[in-house]
Design a protein around this motif. Structure first.
Motif, PDB file in Angstrom:
ATOM      1  N   PRO A  13       0.811  -1.229   0.000  1.00 35.70           N
ATOM      2  CA  PRO A  13       0.000   0.000   0.000  1.00 35.70           C
ATOM      3  C   PRO A  13       0.846   1.283   0.000  1.00 35.70           C
ATOM      4  O   PRO A  13       0.486   2.245  -0.689  1.00 35.70           O
ATOM      5  CB  PRO A  13      -0.833  -0.108   1.275  1.00 35.70           C
ATOM      6  CG  PRO A  13      -0.251  -1.236   2.051  1.00 35.70           C
ATOM      7  CD  PRO A  13       0.423  -2.136   1.080  1.00 35.70           C
ATOM      8  N   ALA A  14       1.954   1.285   0.714  1.00 35.81           N
ATOM      9  CA  ALA A  14       2.783   2.497   0.764  1.00 35.81           C
ATOM     10  C   ALA A  14       3.432   2.749  -0.594  1.00 35.81           C
ATOM     11  O   ALA A  14       3.338   3.861  -1.138  1.00 35.81           O
ATOM     12  CB  ALA A  14       3.850   2.368   1.852  1.00 35.81           C
ATOM     13  N   GLY A  15       4.067   1.736  -1.159  1.00 40.88           N
ATOM     14  CA  GLY A  15       4.753   1.902  -2.435  1.00 40.88           C
ATOM     15  C   GLY A  15       3.800   2.280  -3.555  1.00 40.88           C
ATOM     16  O   GLY A  15       4.102   3.146  -4.392  1.00 40.88           O
ATOM     17  N   LEU A  16       2.620   1.632  -3.578  1.00 39.41           N
ATOM     18  CA  LEU A  16       1.646   1.917  -4.637  1.00 39.41           C
ATOM     19  C   LEU A  16       1.195   3.376  -4.567  1.00 39.41           C
ATOM     20  O   LEU A  16       1.217   4.103  -5.559  1.00 39.41           O
ATOM     21  CB  LEU A  16       0.427   0.989  -4.499  1.00 39.41           C
ATOM     22  CG  LEU A  16       0.647  -0.499  -4.797  1.00 39.41           C
ATOM     23  CD1 LEU A  16      -0.566  -1.314  -4.355  1.00 39.41           C
ATOM     24  CD2 LEU A  16       0.933  -0.731  -6.268  1.00 39.41           C
ATOM     25  N   ALA A  17       0.787   3.812  -3.379  1.00 44.04           N
ATOM     26  CA  ALA A  17       0.273   5.186  -3.237  1.00 44.04           C
ATOM     27  C   ALA A  17       1.372   6.209  -3.504  1.00 44.04           C
ATOM     28  O   ALA A  17       1.116   7.265  -4.094  1.00 44.04           O
ATOM     29  CB  ALA A  17      -0.319   5.377  -1.846  1.00 44.04           C
ATOM     30  N   ALA A  18       2.603   5.892  -3.097  1.00 41.82           N
ATOM     31  CA  ALA A  18       3.710   6.832  -3.310  1.00 41.82           C
ATOM     32  C   ALA A  18       3.999   6.983  -4.802  1.00 41.82           C
ATOM     33  O   ALA A  18       4.171   8.099  -5.304  1.00 41.82           O
ATOM     34  CB  ALA A  18       4.954   6.346  -2.573  1.00 41.82           C
ATOM     35  N   ARG A  68      -7.735  -1.415  -5.751  1.00 44.01           N
ATOM     36  CA  ARG A  68      -8.016  -0.052  -6.224  1.00 44.01           C
ATOM     37  C   ARG A  68      -6.734   0.672  -6.608  1.00 44.01           C
ATOM     38  O   ARG A  68      -6.674   1.379  -7.610  1.00 44.01           O
ATOM     39  CB  ARG A  68      -8.733   0.750  -5.129  1.00 44.01           C
ATOM     40  CG  ARG A  68     -10.129   0.235  -4.902  1.00 44.01           C
ATOM     41  CD  ARG A  68     -10.984   1.193  -4.118  1.00 44.01           C
ATOM     42  NE  ARG A  68     -12.316   0.612  -4.030  1.00 44.01           N
ATOM     43  CZ  ARG A  68     -13.399   1.272  -3.676  1.00 44.01           C
ATOM     44  NH1 ARG A  68     -13.310   2.554  -3.344  1.00 44.01           N
ATOM     45  NH2 ARG A  68     -14.568   0.681  -3.631  1.00 44.01           N
ATOM     46  N   PHE A  69      -5.694   0.489  -5.804  1.00 43.60           N
ATOM     47  CA  PHE A  69      -4.431   1.175  -6.090  1.00 43.60           C
ATOM     48  C   PHE A  69      -3.681   0.480  -7.231  1.00 43.60           C
ATOM     49  O   PHE A  69      -3.044   1.138  -8.045  1.00 43.60           O
ATOM     50  CB  PHE A  69      -3.579   1.255  -4.821  1.00 43.60           C
ATOM     51  CG  PHE A  69      -4.137   2.244  -3.838  1.00 43.60           C
ATOM     52  CD1 PHE A  69      -3.777   3.583  -3.885  1.00 43.60           C
ATOM     53  CD2 PHE A  69      -5.067   1.854  -2.882  1.00 43.60           C
ATOM     54  CE1 PHE A  69      -4.317   4.513  -3.003  1.00 43.60           C
ATOM     55  CE2 PHE A  69      -5.617   2.769  -1.998  1.00 43.60           C
ATOM     56  CZ  PHE A  69      -5.245   4.103  -2.055  1.00 43.60           C
ATOM     57  N   ASP A 304      -5.197   3.272   5.882  1.00 45.21           N
ATOM     58  CA  ASP A 304      -5.562   4.602   5.365  1.00 45.21           C
ATOM     59  C   ASP A 304      -4.467   5.626   5.665  1.00 45.21           C
ATOM     60  O   ASP A 304      -4.165   6.485   4.842  1.00 45.21           O
ATOM     61  CB  ASP A 304      -6.863   5.082   5.998  1.00 45.21           C
ATOM     62  CG  ASP A 304      -8.011   4.121   5.748  1.00 45.21           C
ATOM     63  OD1 ASP A 304      -7.911   2.971   6.202  1.00 45.21           O
ATOM     64  OD2 ASP A 304      -8.987   4.526   5.094  1.00 45.21           O
ATOM     65  N   TYR A 305      -3.912   5.526   6.875  1.00 42.10           N
ATOM     66  CA  TYR A 305      -2.858   6.474   7.254  1.00 42.10           C
ATOM     67  C   TYR A 305      -1.560   6.188   6.498  1.00 42.10           C
ATOM     68  O   TYR A 305      -0.784   7.090   6.207  1.00 42.10           O
ATOM     69  CB  TYR A 305      -2.605   6.439   8.764  1.00 42.10           C
ATOM     70  CG  TYR A 305      -3.748   6.992   9.587  1.00 42.10           C
ATOM     71  CD1 TYR A 305      -4.635   7.936   9.059  1.00 42.10           C
ATOM     72  CD2 TYR A 305      -3.948   6.575  10.907  1.00 42.10           C
ATOM     73  CE1 TYR A 305      -5.678   8.440   9.811  1.00 42.10           C
ATOM     74  CE2 TYR A 305      -4.990   7.079  11.671  1.00 42.10           C
ATOM     75  CZ  TYR A 305      -5.857   8.013  11.121  1.00 42.10           C
ATOM     76  OH  TYR A 305      -6.886   8.516  11.875  1.00 42.10           O
ATOM     77  N   VAL A 306      -1.338   4.910   6.189  1.00 42.92           N
ATOM     78  CA  VAL A 306      -0.178   4.548   5.360  1.00 42.92           C
ATOM     79  C   VAL A 306      -0.306   5.227   4.000  1.00 42.92           C
ATOM     80  O   VAL A 306       0.637   5.831   3.492  1.00 42.92           O
ATOM     81  CB  VAL A 306      -0.083   3.014   5.185  1.00 42.92           C
ATOM     82  CG1 VAL A 306       0.932   2.644   4.107  1.00 42.92           C
ATOM     83  CG2 VAL A 306       0.283   2.344   6.504  1.00 42.92           C
ATOM     84  N   THR A 307      -1.482   5.138   3.434  1.00 40.31           N
ATOM     85  CA  THR A 307      -1.717   5.749   2.121  1.00 40.31           C
ATOM     86  C   THR A 307      -1.440   7.254   2.176  1.00 40.31           C
ATOM     87  O   THR A 307      -0.747   7.788   1.310  1.00 40.31           O
ATOM     88  CB  THR A 307      -3.168   5.479   1.673  1.00 40.31           C
ATOM     89  OG1 THR A 307      -3.353   4.066   1.576  1.00 40.31           O
ATOM     90  CG2 THR A 307      -3.465   6.127   0.332  1.00 40.31           C
TER      91      THR A 307
END
Lengths: 425, 127
Positions: A13-18, A68-69, A304-307
């Motif tokens: 999740p972190a890598g995708l959103a970043a 979704r990401f 959510d906060y990771v995103t």
């Protein structure tokens, strides 16, 4: 040597959103490296619902949240390599990685975002006495076996640790036909979310033993039983309180550690309180142009906060690439004081602030009717009321950048003003 | 915690927010909703308690067997919350089906699981 503007290490999740956020901010040439066979990270094995309440205002399962990401990343045509293990990162932002297609590859990057996540503490980390039979798993490993690989881990289960993964696995194993005898928790409170205690334990009549720990593991080839003892106020087992449990499996949900071997190779400074890199307002580490986000920085309780944190890192990396952040200016430290365990970011460069600055923090004990107070130098400039604070729940305090730019403090500190209390559950 | 103190009252922990108020719900024919709630610190606690007493529901998530993919299991969920007492009947149905890929997130796998009126859906794409 391959060249990219931005390389993101980790496709969770972190890598995708970043990566997505960096692209939205104009970075064209991005590569995401993921060691698993597919993108999505640990979310793919977290099949339960409860993700996305803050960001999407609906309750998604882990795979749905990841999907979704992943879809967005694919639509943006962002390049990625799965089944690819990063072996080394250098301070000059050269990455060495290996996979079956390309063999050993070297990649040079203008900026790097670290998004490697965290891993579980194991039996060795908490030194449980006893024999060393099969049947002792970390909760996340058991989760992967059951939810992805399709293997059941046991029939009669004891779980040590009442963090969210332990609670979720208690329910999951029960649904799959196992008997969960008890969840033992060393502390006098659970670090899991209240909702998980109700919906994973109470719904299935699984006992939660607070102030208890496992003091012996028995069995030669396979676990045949464990001993659970009560602990005193100093968390020491009380002699005479031992109780035997006949079980074939022990799951451990005893904490997560940010995974920072690569960060250390790049000489990135870590915060001993979080186990992750020290970061600034742009989620940049102590090495210029290397950013970090998600559980590699500090263990979050909500994805959510990771995103949100990853979006900040993605935007920060874009600003760095386009030289829109000022690098070599003094940073103002943000210091945890009375009642505060840690704060992210650990320092800020006031000239780089824009709009709002969110500080993420964890408290050291449970409070009721408390205030989170922000002090700029000697003066308290903000107080946020919270009816309930707990070490298990990450808190967020929002500062206004314009006020920071007006005051220009030398240090900022956070402390808790309130009554420490006995535990809610 | 659902310990019955007597026939007329029940103890619950509210999950509407992280505070986790300990609620006691009394059957009370004189009150508007037939229930009286104590221990709540906001109105959501009353709604939570009444829902838990009259029609407790949960979203059920699990996995189903997949035969032709690199993974052995496909994660699934009930599209909406199902009555709590149907959880194990749903699990029986979930354990009986097999899925052939490709599957898209949101694909319906069982139309009306355990006669709940609610479908079971895939919660990811799987090739």
């Amino acid at each position: 040597m391959l060249n990219y503007e931005l390389v993101v290490i980790g496709g969770g999740p972190a890598g995708l959103a970043a990566a997505i956020e960096a692209r939205k901010n104009g970075v064209q040439n991005i590569l995401v490296l993921e060691r698993d066979l597919e993108l999505g990270g640990i979310l793919q094995q977290c099949i339960h619902n409860g993700f996305g309440l803050h960001i999407f205002k609906e309750e998604l399962t882990g795979p749905e949240y990841a999907q979704r990401f992943i879809n967005e990343l694919l639509e943006m045509d962002i390049e990625y390599k799965t089944d690819t293990m990063v072996l080394d990162i250098s301070e000059i932002k050269t990455i060495t990685a290996v996979n079956k297609q390309d063999g050993l590859i070297q990649i040079s990057a203008n900026a790097i975002i670290l998004a490697m996540g965290c891993r579980e503490r194991t039996r060795g980390a908490i030194r449980i006495p006893g024999t060393r039979p099969a049947g002792v798993f970390t909760a996340g490993t058991a989760q992967r076996f059951i939810n992805i690989e399709g293997y059941m881990v046991g029939r009669r289960i004891v779980i040590l640790g009442s963090g969210d993964i332990g609670l979720i696995m208690a329910r999951r194993l029960t649904l799959e036909g196992a008997k969960v005898l008890a969840v033992a928790e060393l502390m006098p409170y659970s670090s899991g979310l209240t909702r998980n205690i109700v919906q994973c334990l109470h719904d299935y009549d699984i006992p939660l033993l607070l102030s208890h720990t496992v003091t012996d593991i028995r069995g030669k080839d396979r676990v045949t039983g464990v001993t659970i003892s009560k602990v005193d106020q100093n968390l020491k087992p009380i002699p005479g309180s031992e109780k035997e449990y006949q079980c074939d499996t022990l799951l451990l949900s005893v904490g997560l550690i940010p995974e920072n071997e690569l960060s250390l190779q790049a000489n990135i400074k870590l915060d001993p309180r979080t186990g992750g890199p020290i970061v600034n307002e742009s989620m940049e580490t102590s090495v210029e142009g290397i950013f970090a986000c998600g559980n590699v920085v500090h263990v979050h309780d909500l994805v959510d906060y990771v995103t949100e944190e990853a979006q900040k890192a993605g935007a920060g990396a874009a600003d760095y690439i386009f030289e829109e952040i000022t690098e070599k200016i003094p940073a103002v430290p943000i210091v945890p004081q009375e009642g505060v365990n840690y704060i992210i970011p650990q320092n800020i460069r006031i000239d780089n602030l824009n709009g709002f600055l969110d500080l993420m923090l964890r408290v050291t004990s449970v409070y009721r009717n408390a205030k989170i107070c922000v002090r700029a130098d000697e003066k308290t400039i903000k107080e946020v009321k919270r009816p309930h604070l707990s070490p298990g729940e990450m808190e967020r305090v929002r500062l206004n950048s314009n006020i920071m730019k007006t005051i220009r403090p030398k240090t900022i500190s956070l402390y808790i003003d309130g009554e420490k209390t006995q535990y809610a559950i | 915690m659902e310990k019955k103190r007597n026939m007329q009252s029940k103890e619950l922990i509210c999950t509407a927010c992280p505070i986790g108020c300990r609620l006691t719900v009394f059957q009370d024919e004189k009150s508007e909703n037939w229930f009286r709630v104590e221990g709540n610190s906001c109105k959501r606690g009353i709604n939570y308690a009444i829902a838990e007493m009259t029609d407790p529901r949960r979203i059920l998530t699990s996995t189903v067997k997949v035969t032709n993919s690199h993974y052995k299991r496909l994660p699934v969920r009930t599209r909406e919350a199902i009555p709590k007492h149907l959880i194990f009947s749903c699990m029986n149905e979930i354990n009986r089906i097999e899925v052939i890929t490709p599957v898209r997130m949101g694909d319906i796998l069982i139309d009306n699981i355990a006669s709940s009126g609610i479908p079971l859906i895939a919660s990811r794409n799987l090739e």
